[in-house]
Design a protein around this motif. Structure first.
Motif, PDB file in Angstrom:
ATOM      1  N   LEU A  22       0.858  -1.199   0.000  1.00  0.00           N
ATOM      2  CA  LEU A  22       0.000   0.000   0.000  1.00  0.00           C
ATOM      3  C   LEU A  22       0.883   1.234   0.000  1.00  0.00           C
ATOM      4  O   LEU A  22       1.941   1.248   0.659  1.00  0.00           O
ATOM      5  N   ASP A  26      -1.403   5.839   2.343  1.00  0.00           N
ATOM      6  CA  ASP A  26      -2.699   5.158   2.582  1.00  0.00           C
ATOM      7  C   ASP A  26      -2.603   4.113   3.694  1.00  0.00           C
ATOM      8  O   ASP A  26      -3.529   3.321   3.871  1.00  0.00           O
ATOM      9  N   SER A  27      -1.476   4.072   4.401  1.00  0.00           N
ATOM     10  CA  SER A  27      -1.254   2.910   5.273  1.00  0.00           C
ATOM     11  C   SER A  27      -1.552   3.177   6.752  1.00  0.00           C
ATOM     12  O   SER A  27      -1.322   2.299   7.586  1.00  0.00           O
ATOM     13  N   THR A  30      -2.860   0.425   9.312  1.00  0.00           N
ATOM     14  CA  THR A  30      -2.588  -0.941   8.859  1.00  0.00           C
ATOM     15  C   THR A  30      -1.473  -1.516   9.734  1.00  0.00           C
ATOM     16  O   THR A  30      -0.961  -0.824  10.625  1.00  0.00           O
ATOM     17  N   GLN A 146       4.403   6.304   9.447  1.00  0.00           N
ATOM     18  CA  GLN A 146       4.333   6.738   8.039  1.00  0.00           C
ATOM     19  C   GLN A 146       5.466   7.721   7.734  1.00  0.00           C
ATOM     20  O   GLN A 146       6.122   7.633   6.701  1.00  0.00           O
ATOM     21  N   ARG A 156       5.933   2.447  -0.869  1.00  0.00           N
ATOM     22  CA  ARG A 156       4.874   1.505  -0.492  1.00  0.00           C
ATOM     23  C   ARG A 156       5.345   0.661   0.677  1.00  0.00           C
ATOM     24  O   ARG A 156       6.551   0.436   0.831  1.00  0.00           O
ATOM     25  N   VAL A 159       1.823  -4.389   4.069  1.00  0.00           N
ATOM     26  CA  VAL A 159       1.027  -4.308   5.301  1.00  0.00           C
ATOM     27  C   VAL A 159      -0.173  -5.242   5.216  1.00  0.00           C
ATOM     28  O   VAL A 159      -0.569  -5.674   4.131  1.00  0.00           O
ATOM     29  N   ALA A 161      -3.843  -4.821   5.399  1.00  0.00           N
ATOM     30  CA  ALA A 161      -4.774  -3.693   5.294  1.00  0.00           C
ATOM     31  C   ALA A 161      -5.800  -3.783   6.417  1.00  0.00           C
ATOM     32  O   ALA A 161      -5.996  -4.838   7.030  1.00  0.00           O
TER      33      ALA A 161
END
Ligand SMILES: Nc1nc2c(c(=O)[nH]1)N[C@H]1C(S)=C(S)[C@@H](COP(=O)(O)OP(=O)(O)OC[C@H]3O[C@@H](n4cnc5c(N)ncnc54)[C@H](O)[C@@H]3O)O[C@H]1N2
Ligand code: MOO
Length: 374
Positions: A22, A26-27, A30, A146, A156, A159, A161
Motif C-alpha cells: 500500500l 494510505d497505510s 494498517t 508513516q 509503499r 502491510v 490492510a
C-alpha cells in the motif's frame, strides 16, 4: 459460553488478512507485514544542522561561496576556507565545524568566530544505517511510522490492510432520521459503530438497513461487502428475530450461540457459507456495544494479525458480582478505582456516554478487567 472463553473463541475464529503493498500515505492504521528496514542511512550524507558557515581549520577563514540544501556535494574545503551553508546542505569534505550566523563575525569575505570540532554537523548514519531493522513486523502503522517509512525511502509498505466491516441494522421499528413516531426508535447503533470499528483498526465499508423478514436480512447480509459482518437486532428468540433462522439460508454455522454475560447474552458469532464471520449484536444499544467489545474487537485484532488485546485490571470495590454471569458495567476510573455509572441498563447509552471504560466483573468475584472505549 463463558465470557472469557467467547472472547478467545472469537479471536481464534479469524485468520489474518493477507499482506499487500500500500502507498505509505494510505497505510495509516494498517499493520506492518514485514520489518521496516532502512532503505537508506539517515542522514544519508553529512549535513549542516545550522544556518551559518562550514569552516576548515583555525580562524580566520575566507568565504568561498554558498551551499544550499538540495545542492550536490561541493569540493572539499582547505584549511582557512569556509562556505556559507544552509541547514540541511551537504557538508563539504574536511569541514571542521559549522559556525552559526549568531556567533560569526564577517568582514568582507573574511570570517572569524569560535568553533569546536564537529559542532553542528549531523553525521551520515547517525539515526540509522542502511539495512538496519527499525520496526518489527506487527507494528501498527501510526502517523509517525508513516513519516519514518517515508524518511527511509519507502513509497509503499507491505502491510495487512484494515479489515473491512459491513454493518446490517435490522428492525422494522428503527428510524434513521428525526423524531421517531410512536412505537419506533432512532437507530443508535448505526451511528456508534463507525467510531467503534475505527478504534479497533477496522474500516466500516457499508451500513445497510434490513426489515424484520428472513428474506430481507439474508439479502442485506449477502450483499454486504465486509470481511467481517455486524448484524444488530434480531438476535433474540422473538417472532421478528430472524438472525438465527436466516443462518440456514446463508449456509452459516453458529460458533457462539450466546454468551454468559449481562447485558449482551443474546450476542452470537457465526461463520457464513462464504467463510466470513458474522457477529450478532443484540438490539439493545448497550448490549450491542458489549457484544462488539466482547467478540468484534478480538476478531479485528486477529484479522490484523495482532495478539488478542490484553486487558488491565482495576480495583472496583463497589461492583458486586452477578453470581452466575459476567457483568459488564460502564465505569469511570479515578485514581485507579472504577466506579459504576447510573443508567447502565442494556437499553441505555446514557451511562456509557460518560464512561471511561466498561468493567468486566467475573461471575463469582475475582479480578475486574477493563475494556477500553474509543
Ligand atoms: N424471551 C426472551 N426475550 C428476550 C431475551 C431472552 O433471553 N428471552 N433477551 C432479551 C435481551 S437480553 C435482549 S438484549 C434483546 C435482544 O433482542 P434482539 O437482538 O432480537 O433485538 P430487538 O428485539 O430487535 O431489539 C431489542 C430492543 O432494542 C431496540 N433496538 C433495536 N435496534 C436498535 C437500534 N439500531 N437502535 C436503537 N434501539 C434498537 C428495539 O427497538 C428493542 O427495544 O432481547 C430480549 N428479549
Ligand atoms: O443483552 Mo440484553 O442484554 O440484556 O438487553
Amino acid at each position: 459460553m463463558r465470557w472469557a472463553e467467547a472472547r478467545q473463541v472469537a479471536y481464534s475464529a479469524a485468520c489474518a488478512v493477507l499482506p499487500s503493498p500500500l502507498p505509505v500515505s494510505d497505510s495509516l492504521g494498517t499493520v506492518l507485514a514485514k520489518p521496516l528496514t532502512a532503505l537508506i542511512s539517515l542522514p544519508s550524507f553529512d549535513r549542516s544542522a545550522m544556518d551559518g558557515y562550514a569552516v576548515c581549520g583555525p580562524a580566520p577563514w575566507f568565504v568561498r561561496g554558498q551551499l544550499l540544501a538540495g545542492q550536490p556535494a561541493p569540493p572539499p574545503l582547505e584549511s582557512g576556507q569556509a562556505y556559507e551553508i544552509a541547514t540541511g546542505a551537504v557538508i563539504p569534505a574536511d569541514t571542521t565545524a559549522v559556525l552559526p550566523y549568531e556567533y560569526a563575525q564577517l568582514c568582507g569575505r573574511s570570517l572569524t568566530g569560535p568553533v569546536a570540532a564537529g559542532e553542528n554537523i549531523r553525521r551520515a548514519g547517525e539515526e540509522c544505517q542502511r539495512g538496519e531493522h527499525l520496526l518489527p513486523a506487527g507494528t501498527v502503522v501510526s502517523a509517525q511510522v508513516q513519516g519514518l517509512a517515508a524518511a527511509v525511502g519507502y513509497d509503499r509498505l507491505w502491510v495487512r490492510a484494515k479489515p473491512t466491516v459491513g454493518v446490517v441494522i435490522s428492525g422494522d421499528e428503527v428510524r434513521t432520521h428525526g423524531i421517531p413516531e410512536d412505537g419506533c426508535v432512532r437507530d443508535a447503533i448505526g451511528p456508534l459503530l463507525p467510531g467503534f470499528v475505527a478504534s479497533c483498526g477496522g474500516e466500516l465499508v457499508a451500513t445497510e438497513y434490513a426489515a424484520d423478514t428472513e428474506k430481507d436480512l439474508v439479502r442485506a447480509v449477502e450483499s454486504s461487502p465486509g470481511q467481517l459482518l455486524l448484524v444488530s437486532g434480531s438476535s433474540s428468540v422473538g417472532p421478528a428475530d430472524q438472525l438465527r433462522r436466516s443462518l440456514r439460508s446463508l449456509g452459516g454455522t453458529m460458533l457462539i450461540e450466546r454468551v454468559d454475560c449481562r447485558p449482551g447474552h443474546p450476542q452470537s458469532l457465526a461463520r457464513l457459507g462464504d467463510g466470513r464471520l458474522l457477529v450478532g449484536l443484540p438490539g439493545n444499544p448497550l448490549a450491542a456495544v458489549v457484544a462488539f467489545l466482547t467478540l468484534a474487537v478480538p476478531i479485528c485484532a486477529a484479522l490484523r494479525g495482532l495478539p488478542l488485546p490484553s486487558l488491565s485490571t482495576v480495583s472496583a470495590p463497589g461492583l458486586g458480582p452477578h453470581g452466575t454471569s459476567t457483568r459488564l458495567v460502564p465505569v469511570v476510573v479515578r485514581d485507579g478505582v472504577a466506579r459504576g455509572l447510573e443508567h447502565g441498563g442494556s437499553a441505555m447509552l446514557r451511562g456509557l456516554a460518560l464512561a471511561d471504560a466498561v468493567a468486566v466483573v467475573p461471575p463469582d468475584g475475582g479480578e475486574v478487567l477493563l475494556l477500553p472505549l474509543p
